[in-house]
Design an enzyme around this catalytic site. Structure first.
Site, PDB file in Angstrom:
ATOM      1  N   SER A   1      31.277  62.287  48.248  1.00 45.35           N
ATOM      2  CA  SER A   1      31.378  61.529  49.504  1.00 45.35           C
ATOM      3  C   SER A   1      32.800  61.019  49.635  1.00 45.35           C
ATOM      4  CB  SER A   1      30.409  60.350  49.480  1.00 45.35           C
ATOM      5  OG  SER A   1      30.660  59.452  50.545  1.00 45.35           O
TER       6      SER A   1
ATOM      7  N   TYR B   1      26.260  52.353  46.015  1.00 44.86           N
ATOM      8  CA  TYR B   1      26.471  53.748  46.393  1.00 44.86           C
ATOM      9  C   TYR B   1      27.899  54.183  46.074  1.00 44.86           C
ATOM     10  CZ  TYR B   1      26.693  57.997  49.210  1.00 44.86           C
ATOM     11  OH  TYR B   1      26.865  59.299  49.618  1.00 44.86           O
TER      12      TYR B   1
END
Length: 235
Positions: free
Chosen positions: A137, A150
């Protein structure tokens, strides 16, 4: 350009979203695809569409990771590509995260990548070739409020794959990491397909095309990292 015809690719998180798009596109390029996910009904649908091998498995489980590789080798007799795509995420203030939420993100995003790579590496080293791709990501490289758990898991996934690249290179194994920004998927309980997201989010196929680009690089080229964003997303 590397030809993907008859190459054997494992794709985790293949039942929907980015994983489904990757599995479908690789199959269209002639690859034999092993579709891995926990959701059996959706997985069977993707496997039928791609003429692939469905394996219901939990990437967080070491025995399942070994099963994924052994079943692949038993069916096809080879393994060329491993796409570590399975991932989960939730967002909150640090003090509102539970230990269970934290552990789940690290289990799937980090441990899952570690276990599948560990299971695949002995075979890839033996054949002195192969390509591991991690779908990370853009938050592997930046932080933001509500993203402590996260973001930390994606930083860790990046570190695992970055170090693995250095370990694998002497054995002829490529390791690439793709860092997408906002993608229109079911991620974080979102519902994909809203008309406005066509312009504000990447589509799963955009990420799949990035995987194809990385895989089709000439044999002497490795794309270490590839980051992509929708034009409207600020870094």
């Amino acid at each position: 350009m590397t030809d993907l015809t008859n190459q054997v690719a494992i794709v985790t998180g293949a039942s929907r979203g980015i994983g489904r798009a990757i599995a479908t596109l690789l199959a269209l390029q002639g690859a034999q695809v092993v579709c891995v996910a926990r959701s059996e009904d959706e997985l069977l649908e993707v496997a039928q569409k791609t003429n692939g091998l469905p394996i219901v498995a939990d990437v967080c489980d070491e025995q399942d990771a070994r099963l994924i590789v052994s079943e692949t080798l038993s069916r096809f007799g080879r393994l060329d590509i491993v796409v570590c795509n399975a991932g989960v995420g939730s967002f909150n203030l640090l003090e509102n995260f539970s230990a269970e939420e934290w552990d789940r993100m690290f289990d799937v995003n980090v441990k899952g990548t570690f276990l599948l790579c560990k299971a695949a590496l002995p075979h890839l080293k033996e054949q002195q070739r192969g390509h591991i791709i991690g779908i990370a990501s853009d938050v592997s490289k930046r932080t933001f409020a509500h993203g402590t758990a996260y973001g930390a898991s994606k930083y860790a996934q990046h570190a695992v794959l970055d170090a693995l690249r250095k370990e694998a290179r002497p054995h002829g194994i490529k390791v690439s990491v793709i860092y997408p920004g906002l993608v229109d998927t079911y991620f974080n309980e979102s519902r994909p397909g809203a008309p406005d997201k066509q312009h504000t989010h990447l589509q799963p196929l955009d990420v799949a095309q990035a995987v194809r680009y990385v895989l089709e690089a000439p044999a002497h080229v490795v794309v270490d990292e590839l980051m992509l964003h929708p034009v409207t997303q600020e870094w």
